[in-house]
Design a protein around this motif. Structure first.
Motif, PDB file in Angstrom:
ATOM      1  N   TYR A  58       0.854  -1.192   0.000  1.00 24.84           N
ATOM      2  CA  TYR A  58       0.000   0.000   0.000  1.00 24.84           C
ATOM      3  C   TYR A  58       0.883   1.233   0.000  1.00 24.84           C
ATOM      4  O   TYR A  58       1.935   1.254   0.644  1.00 24.84           O
ATOM      5  CB  TYR A  58      -0.876   0.037   1.263  1.00 24.84           C
ATOM      6  CG  TYR A  58      -1.943  -1.030   1.320  1.00 24.84           C
ATOM      7  CD1 TYR A  58      -2.988  -1.055   0.406  1.00 24.84           C
ATOM      8  CD2 TYR A  58      -1.929  -2.006   2.325  1.00 24.84           C
ATOM      9  CE1 TYR A  58      -3.983  -2.024   0.474  1.00 24.84           C
ATOM     10  CE2 TYR A  58      -2.913  -2.980   2.401  1.00 24.84           C
ATOM     11  CZ  TYR A  58      -3.938  -2.984   1.472  1.00 24.84           C
ATOM     12  OH  TYR A  58      -4.915  -3.938   1.541  1.00 24.84           O
ATOM     13  N   ALA A  97       1.687  -5.131   3.162  1.00 23.23           N
ATOM     14  CA  ALA A  97       0.707  -5.835   3.993  1.00 23.23           C
ATOM     15  C   ALA A  97       0.745  -7.349   3.769  1.00 23.23           C
ATOM     16  O   ALA A  97       0.411  -8.117   4.666  1.00 23.23           O
ATOM     17  CB  ALA A  97      -0.693  -5.295   3.725  1.00 23.23           C
ATOM     18  N   PHE A 108       3.768   0.484   2.569  1.00 21.53           N
ATOM     19  CA  PHE A 108       3.584  -0.541   3.594  1.00 21.53           C
ATOM     20  C   PHE A 108       3.283  -1.869   2.917  1.00 21.53           C
ATOM     21  O   PHE A 108       2.351  -1.970   2.109  1.00 21.53           O
ATOM     22  CB  PHE A 108       2.454  -0.165   4.558  1.00 21.53           C
ATOM     23  CG  PHE A 108       2.314  -1.156   5.673  1.00 21.53           C
ATOM     24  CD1 PHE A 108       3.138  -1.093   6.797  1.00 21.53           C
ATOM     25  CD2 PHE A 108       1.395  -2.203   5.581  1.00 21.53           C
ATOM     26  CE1 PHE A 108       3.029  -2.036   7.811  1.00 21.53           C
ATOM     27  CE2 PHE A 108       1.284  -3.152   6.595  1.00 21.53           C
ATOM     28  CZ  PHE A 108       2.104  -3.063   7.710  1.00 21.53           C
ATOM     29  N   PRO A 140      -4.004 -12.021  14.132  1.00 22.75           N
ATOM     30  CA  PRO A 140      -4.404 -10.847  14.896  1.00 22.75           C
ATOM     31  C   PRO A 140      -4.759  -9.664  13.992  1.00 22.75           C
ATOM     32  O   PRO A 140      -4.488  -9.695  12.792  1.00 22.75           O
ATOM     33  CB  PRO A 140      -3.168 -10.528  15.741  1.00 22.75           C
ATOM     34  CG  PRO A 140      -2.025 -11.145  15.009  1.00 22.75           C
ATOM     35  CD  PRO A 140      -2.571 -12.328  14.273  1.00 22.75           C
ATOM     36  N   SER A 141      -5.334  -8.648  14.576  1.00 21.04           N
ATOM     37  CA  SER A 141      -5.686  -7.436  13.853  1.00 21.04           C
ATOM     38  C   SER A 141      -4.428  -6.839  13.215  1.00 21.04           C
ATOM     39  O   SER A 141      -3.367  -6.812  13.836  1.00 21.04           O
ATOM     40  CB  SER A 141      -6.297  -6.461  14.859  1.00 21.04           C
ATOM     41  OG  SER A 141      -6.583  -5.260  14.214  1.00 21.04           O
ATOM     42  N   GLY A 142      -4.554  -6.434  11.957  1.00 24.52           N
ATOM     43  CA  GLY A 142      -3.423  -5.809  11.265  1.00 24.52           C
ATOM     44  C   GLY A 142      -2.471  -6.793  10.606  1.00 24.52           C
ATOM     45  O   GLY A 142      -1.480  -6.394  10.000  1.00 24.52           O
ATOM     46  N   SER A 143      -2.774  -8.098  10.671  1.00 27.10           N
ATOM     47  CA  SER A 143      -1.841  -9.097  10.132  1.00 27.10           C
ATOM     48  C   SER A 143      -1.952  -9.255   8.608  1.00 27.10           C
ATOM     49  O   SER A 143      -1.101  -9.899   8.003  1.00 27.10           O
ATOM     50  CB  SER A 143      -2.071 -10.448  10.817  1.00 27.10           C
ATOM     51  OG  SER A 143      -3.414 -10.857  10.679  1.00 27.10           O
ATOM     52  N   GLY A 144      -3.030  -8.694   8.024  1.00 24.22           N
ATOM     53  CA  GLY A 144      -3.181  -8.776   6.567  1.00 24.22           C
ATOM     54  C   GLY A 144      -4.355  -9.613   6.109  1.00 24.22           C
ATOM     55  O   GLY A 144      -4.496  -9.894   4.914  1.00 24.22           O
ATOM     56  N   LYS A 145      -5.253  -9.982   7.031  1.00 27.80           N
ATOM     57  CA  LYS A 145      -6.387 -10.861   6.697  1.00 27.80           C
ATOM     58  C   LYS A 145      -7.317 -10.232   5.654  1.00 27.80           C
ATOM     59  O   LYS A 145      -7.680 -10.877   4.675  1.00 27.80           O
ATOM     60  CB  LYS A 145      -7.205 -11.203   7.955  1.00 27.80           C
ATOM     61  CG  LYS A 145      -6.416 -11.923   9.041  1.00 27.80           C
ATOM     62  CD  LYS A 145      -7.317 -12.330  10.202  1.00 27.80           C
ATOM     63  CE  LYS A 145      -7.998 -11.168  10.925  1.00 27.80           C
ATOM     64  NZ  LYS A 145      -7.042 -10.230  11.555  1.00 27.80           N
ATOM     65  N   SER A 146      -7.714  -8.986   5.889  1.00 26.19           N
ATOM     66  CA  SER A 146      -8.645  -8.352   4.944  1.00 26.19           C
ATOM     67  C   SER A 146      -7.971  -8.085   3.600  1.00 26.19           C
ATOM     68  O   SER A 146      -8.611  -8.199   2.547  1.00 26.19           O
ATOM     69  CB  SER A 146      -9.223  -7.053   5.525  1.00 26.19           C
ATOM     70  OG  SER A 146     -10.051  -7.360   6.624  1.00 26.19           O
ATOM     71  N   THR A 147      -6.701  -7.757   3.633  1.00 30.11           N
ATOM     72  CA  THR A 147      -5.943  -7.572   2.384  1.00 30.11           C
ATOM     73  C   THR A 147      -5.970  -8.872   1.584  1.00 30.11           C
ATOM     74  O   THR A 147      -6.223  -8.874   0.374  1.00 30.11           O
ATOM     75  CB  THR A 147      -4.488  -7.168   2.709  1.00 30.11           C
ATOM     76  OG1 THR A 147      -4.511  -5.960   3.473  1.00 30.11           O
ATOM     77  CG2 THR A 147      -3.675  -6.966   1.448  1.00 30.11           C
ATOM     78  N   SER A 176       0.741   5.273   0.911  1.00 30.72           N
ATOM     79  CA  SER A 176       0.025   6.487   1.319  1.00 30.72           C
ATOM     80  C   SER A 176       1.053   7.615   1.309  1.00 30.72           C
ATOM     81  O   SER A 176       1.972   7.634   2.127  1.00 30.72           O
ATOM     82  CB  SER A 176      -0.644   6.346   2.685  1.00 30.72           C
ATOM     83  OG  SER A 176      -0.166   5.234   3.385  1.00 30.72           O
TER      84      SER A 176
HETATM   85  N1  LIG Z   1      -5.504   1.008   2.007  1.00 30.81           N
HETATM   86  C1  LIG Z   1      -4.474   0.890   2.848  1.00 30.81           C
HETATM   87  N2  LIG Z   1      -3.460   1.788   2.839  1.00 30.81           N
HETATM   88  C2  LIG Z   1      -2.398   1.679   3.683  1.00 30.81           C
HETATM   89  N3  LIG Z   1      -2.261   0.689   4.591  1.00 30.81           N
HETATM   90  C3  LIG Z   1      -3.250  -0.234   4.661  1.00 30.81           C
HETATM   91  C4  LIG Z   1      -4.401  -0.175   3.816  1.00 30.81           C
HETATM   92  N4  LIG Z   1      -5.213  -1.225   4.116  1.00 30.81           N
HETATM   93  C5  LIG Z   1      -4.586  -1.895   5.110  1.00 30.81           C
HETATM   94  N5  LIG Z   1      -3.414  -1.312   5.436  1.00 30.81           N
HETATM   95  C6  LIG Z   1      -2.455  -1.789   6.438  1.00 30.81           C
HETATM   96  O1  LIG Z   1      -2.097  -3.119   6.127  1.00 30.81           O
HETATM   97  C7  LIG Z   1      -2.026  -3.924   7.301  1.00 30.81           C
HETATM   98  C8  LIG Z   1      -2.973  -5.113   7.181  1.00 30.81           C
HETATM   99  O2  LIG Z   1      -4.307  -4.640   7.172  1.00 30.81           O
HETATM  100  P1  LIG Z   1      -5.569  -5.614   7.061  1.00 30.81           P
HETATM  101  O3  LIG Z   1      -5.366  -6.482   5.869  1.00 30.81           O
HETATM  102  O4  LIG Z   1      -6.802  -4.798   7.114  1.00 30.81           O
HETATM  103  O5  LIG Z   1      -5.397  -6.494   8.393  1.00 30.81           O
HETATM  104  P2  LIG Z   1      -6.465  -7.332   9.242  1.00 30.81           P
HETATM  105  O6  LIG Z   1      -7.679  -7.543   8.397  1.00 30.81           O
HETATM  106  O7  LIG Z   1      -5.745  -8.602   9.580  1.00 30.81           O
HETATM  107  O8  LIG Z   1      -6.770  -6.536  10.452  1.00 30.81           O
HETATM  108  C9  LIG Z   1      -2.356  -3.019   8.467  1.00 30.81           C
HETATM  109  O9  LIG Z   1      -1.139  -2.584   9.047  1.00 30.81           O
HETATM  110  C10 LIG Z   1      -3.087  -1.858   7.812  1.00 30.81           C
HETATM  111  O10 LIG Z   1      -2.874  -0.669   8.543  1.00 30.81           O
END
Ligand SMILES: Nc1ncnc2c1ncn2[C@@H]1O[C@H](COP(=O)(O)OP(=O)(O)O)[C@@H](O)[C@H]1O
Ligand SMILES: [Mg+2]
Length: 240
Positions: A24, A33, A31, A52-59, A26
């Motif tokens: 990503y 992910a 970053f 855990p939260s922030g590990s990249g699951k949603s990505t 910004s």
């Molecule tokens: N659009 C984005 N721009 C910058 N950083 C992002 C973006 N989306 C997610 N991140 C970062 O990528 C990492 C993984 O995010 P995410 O996949 O949402 O994790 P999870 O779903 O496990 O909580 C986090 O550190 C988050 O801050």
């Protein structure tokens, strides 16, 4: 391993990720992910991705669901290379091959349950009589045959999530992708929705469930652990 074996394995897998990275940006800050994810899922598997939260699951979910593409690496879905597809091609694959269940349900509040459920079929170009029949069938499948005309606001959270599951099912997708599907539910509704996923798995559907809760992950037959953008463990659970 011979080249031939690699090829046939790739074909058998519903999902095959190789060296997937996602960066990503910004402003001037980058970053990473996902930092090189390899993953193979075969038809009929029930896989939980836990971390855990922030590990990249949603990505990862966004890439698996063709909502986003990897920065690097390849993704084959049902044998098709989706990592290089255009927006339009991705939208088409998404509609044909994937059923989504989100934490926030994502139902349209002004539409009756069956109207919400038929939407993916509208996009697929199906005729209205068949759409209605398939939507009612899917709602009956999730135990809401008597609620087809209710709007989301007239249903409990657990019922709304079951409508979302019906919507995910109605196109008979290759995989059902659920991102924290019980995250907004009370314990009774959580049990009902997880029971529904169990039933779908038993009837042969491929399910990928994303969660940070270990007791939810334990319902799947295989757990992939994700940490800081890498898969760190791949365990057969076999709880059921
Ligand atoms: N659009 C984005 N721009 C910058 N950083 C992002 C973006 N989306 C997610 N991140 C970062 O990528 C990492 C993984 O995010 P995410 O996949 O949402 O994790 P999870 O779903 O496990 O909580 C986090 O550190 C988050 O801050
Ligand atoms: Mg998330």
């Amino acid at each position: 391993m011979s080249t031939l074996e690699v090829t046939s394995e790739t074909t058998d897998a519903v999902v095959s990720l190789e060296g997937v990275r996602k960066t990503y940006h910004s402003g001037s800050i980058e970053f990473e992910a996902l930092r090189g994810v390899d993953m193979r899922i075969t038809a009929g598997e029930y896989v939980a991705v836990v971390g855990p939260s922030g590990s990249g699951k949603s990505t990862l979910m966004n890439i698996l669901g063709c909502l986003d593409v990897p920065t690097q690496g390849s993704y084959h879905l049902g044998g098709e290379d989706v990592s290089t597809m255009s927006e339009t091609e991705l939208a088409n694959v998404r509609n044909r091959r994937i059923g989504f269940v989100f934490q926030q349900f994502n139902l349209l509040p002004s539409l009756a349950a069956w109207r919400n459920v038929e939407l993916p079929l509208v996009y697929a170009g199906m005729g209205s009589a068949e759409r209605h029949e398939r939507a009612v069938e899917a709602l009956t499948r999730v135990g809401l045959g008597d609620r087809v005309d209710n709007r989301p606001g007239e249903l409990s959270g657990g019922q709304q999530q079951r409508v979302a599951v019906a919507r995910a099912l109605v196109t008979e997708p290759d995989i059902i992708l659920a991102d924290e599907p019980t995250g907004n539910l009370d314990s009774g509704s959580t049990t009902a929705v997880l029971g529904l996923l169990d039933e779908l798995h038993d009837s042969g559907r491929t399910i990928v469930l994303i969660t940070h809760e270990h007791d939810v992950a334990a319902r799947a037959s295989r757990n992939l652990t994700i940490r800081d953008g890498l898969i760190t463990a791949d365990d057969l659970v076999g709880a059921r």
